[in-house]
Design a protein around this motif. Sequence first.
Motif, short mmCIF file in Angstrom:
data_model
loop_
_atom_site.label_atom_id
_atom_site.label_comp_id
_atom_site.label_asym_id
_atom_site.label_seq_id
_atom_site.Cartn_x
_atom_site.Cartn_y
_atom_site.Cartn_z
N ALA A 27 -34.46 -26.39 -59.11
CA ALA A 27 -35.56 -25.69 -59.76
C ALA A 27 -36.31 -24.82 -58.74
O ALA A 27 -36.44 -25.19 -57.57
N ALA A 28 -36.79 -23.67 -59.20
CA ALA A 28 -37.54 -22.77 -58.33
C ALA A 28 -38.79 -23.46 -57.80
O ALA A 28 -39.42 -24.27 -58.49
N ARG A 29 -39.17 -23.15 -56.58
CA ARG A 29 -40.37 -23.74 -55.96
C ARG A 29 -41.63 -23.17 -56.59
O ARG A 29 -41.67 -22.03 -57.03
N THR A 30 -42.68 -23.95 -56.55
CA THR A 30 -43.99 -23.49 -57.05
C THR A 30 -44.99 -23.36 -55.91
O THR A 30 -46.17 -23.08 -56.15
N THR A 31 -44.53 -23.56 -54.68
CA THR A 31 -45.43 -23.49 -53.53
C THR A 31 -45.87 -22.05 -53.27
O THR A 31 -45.18 -21.09 -53.60
N SER A 32 -47.03 -21.90 -52.65
CA SER A 32 -47.59 -20.58 -52.35
C SER A 32 -46.74 -19.87 -51.31
O SER A 32 -46.18 -20.49 -50.42
N ILE A 33 -46.68 -18.53 -51.44
CA ILE A 33 -45.94 -17.74 -50.46
C ILE A 33 -46.89 -17.04 -49.48
O ILE A 33 -46.48 -16.24 -48.66
N GLU A 34 -48.19 -17.35 -49.56
CA GLU A 34 -49.17 -16.69 -48.71
C GLU A 34 -48.92 -16.94 -47.23
O GLU A 34 -49.27 -16.10 -46.39
N SER A 35 -48.31 -18.06 -46.90
CA SER A 35 -48.05 -18.38 -45.49
C SER A 35 -47.05 -17.40 -44.87
O SER A 35 -46.94 -17.32 -43.64
N LEU A 36 -46.32 -16.67 -45.70
CA LEU A 36 -45.36 -15.69 -45.19
C LEU A 36 -46.03 -14.41 -44.71
O LEU A 36 -45.42 -13.61 -44.00
N LEU A 37 -47.30 -14.22 -45.06
CA LEU A 37 -47.97 -12.94 -44.84
C LEU A 37 -48.88 -12.97 -43.62
O LEU A 37 -49.51 -13.99 -43.33
N PRO A 38 -49.00 -11.85 -42.90
CA PRO A 38 -49.95 -11.77 -41.78
C PRO A 38 -51.37 -11.78 -42.30
O PRO A 38 -51.63 -11.37 -43.44
N ARG A 39 -52.30 -12.24 -41.49
CA ARG A 39 -53.70 -12.26 -41.89
C ARG A 39 -54.34 -10.90 -41.66
O ARG A 39 -54.46 -10.44 -40.53
N LEU A 40 -54.74 -10.28 -42.76
CA LEU A 40 -55.36 -8.96 -42.71
C LEU A 40 -56.38 -8.86 -43.83
O LEU A 40 -56.28 -9.59 -44.82
N PRO A 41 -57.34 -7.94 -43.71
CA PRO A 41 -58.24 -7.72 -44.84
C PRO A 41 -57.44 -7.18 -46.01
O PRO A 41 -56.44 -6.47 -45.83
N SER A 42 -57.83 -7.51 -47.22
CA SER A 42 -57.13 -7.00 -48.39
C SER A 42 -57.51 -5.55 -48.64
O SER A 42 -58.56 -5.07 -48.18
N LEU A 43 -56.65 -4.85 -49.39
CA LEU A 43 -56.96 -3.47 -49.76
C LEU A 43 -58.24 -3.41 -50.57
O LEU A 43 -59.08 -2.52 -50.39
N THR A 44 -58.45 -4.38 -51.44
CA THR A 44 -59.67 -4.45 -52.25
C THR A 44 -60.91 -4.59 -51.37
O THR A 44 -61.92 -3.88 -51.58
N ALA A 45 -60.82 -5.45 -50.36
CA ALA A 45 -61.97 -5.66 -49.46
C ALA A 45 -62.28 -4.40 -48.67
O ALA A 45 -63.46 -4.03 -48.51
N VAL A 46 -61.25 -3.70 -48.22
CA VAL A 46 -61.45 -2.49 -47.46
C VAL A 46 -62.12 -1.42 -48.32
O VAL A 46 -63.03 -0.71 -47.88
N MET A 47 -61.68 -1.31 -49.57
CA MET A 47 -62.25 -0.27 -50.44
C MET A 47 -63.69 -0.60 -50.86
O MET A 47 -64.43 0.26 -51.32
N ARG A 48 -64.08 -1.87 -50.69
CA ARG A 48 -65.47 -2.23 -50.96
C ARG A 48 -66.37 -1.89 -49.77
O ARG A 48 -67.58 -2.09 -49.81
N GLY A 49 -65.72 -1.44 -48.68
CA GLY A 49 -66.49 -1.03 -47.52
C GLY A 49 -66.76 -2.14 -46.54
O GLY A 49 -67.70 -2.07 -45.75
N ARG A 50 -65.92 -3.22 -46.55
CA ARG A 50 -66.11 -4.30 -45.60
C ARG A 50 -65.86 -3.80 -44.20
O ARG A 50 -64.96 -3.01 -43.96
N THR A 51 -66.64 -4.24 -43.23
CA THR A 51 -66.46 -3.82 -41.85
C THR A 51 -65.98 -4.97 -41.00
O THR A 51 -66.07 -6.11 -41.40
#
Length: 340
Positions: free
Chosen positions: A316-340
């Motif tokens: 059966a396909a896994r249900t675990t999160s795949i977020e651990s595969l990604l580098p830690r960066l600000p999200s595009l949404t956060a950047v467009m909100r003007g986060r510094t």
Amino acid sequence: MMGGDSHAVAGGPARHIPVLARRAVEWLAVRDGGVYVDATFGAGGYTRAILHTPGARVIGIDRDQSAIALGAGLVGEAQGRLELVEDRFSNLRSIAGNAAADGVVFDLGVSSMQLDEAGRGFSFRLDGPLDMRMGHDGASAADVVARAGERDLAAIIATLGEERHARTVARAIVKARSERVIDTTRALAEIVARVVHTRDSAIHPATRTFQALRIFVNEELAELAHGLAAAERVLKPAGRLVVVAFHSLEDRIVKNFAAERSRAPAYSRHQPEMTAAPPTFRLLTRRPETPDDDEIAANPRARSAKLRAAQRTDAAARTTSIESLLPRLPSLTAVMRGRT
């Protein structure tokens, strides 16, 4: 260009030369009656190759409406064996619906068609609007350059572009945008070229910065991670997953996903009640395949390509999160909100 029988479904000459196409299709093990997903349709190179097998059916996905429009002729020639869908491949599961796939192929990165069209804003060699969007929605590269704080800009350029001078580039961009709007590829390329100097005349100083912004604007790494997880769900037992990556970060995500999903359960005598999830894939390529000298000579953009392939098990396909595969960066949404 794709080789093969001229009388098969070919759809005419393609401007984009698919990399490692022959090997990708061989690893897919295309068969009569099989259903295959070309998750990055582009100019249709992989799809054409798959359709050379009589009875094979293809679901082609691309978020670029231009690619979908250009593929209309091929849809007609395929006589019901090709369906094109304008969407992100992270939505692969909903796109496929109840269709269980015999194979899914990803050809990652930007296509030659996009690079060679000045109006798309992908290339620093062609002056055009600073866009870089593969689709036509959401924030553009110009928006990110205008809104991102210096710290976030530096993190994006360093991580996604692997640019050693990321802080200097970010500082130069912030200074320049306080004086004028940076909304063309030439304007950004000139800003970067003033502060980044390379000994290799064949590599433009802005190469890594443009790459980073393109990956960030299109959320390419998150798309890839979610796309791989979706492929795991739509592939039938013994179905094949084939991925061609051109960037080290992309290839790392594919490598780690395949390794984690193919790992045998590790049992602990201290916690015998815990049941580890069985492998959902079996690796077909222990090491990535790369283009040979002839292919690189014919298509220099192939030089960084790496192909990895795996076969679906019946687990059966896994249900675990795949977020651990990604580098830690600000999200595009956060950047467009003007986060510094």
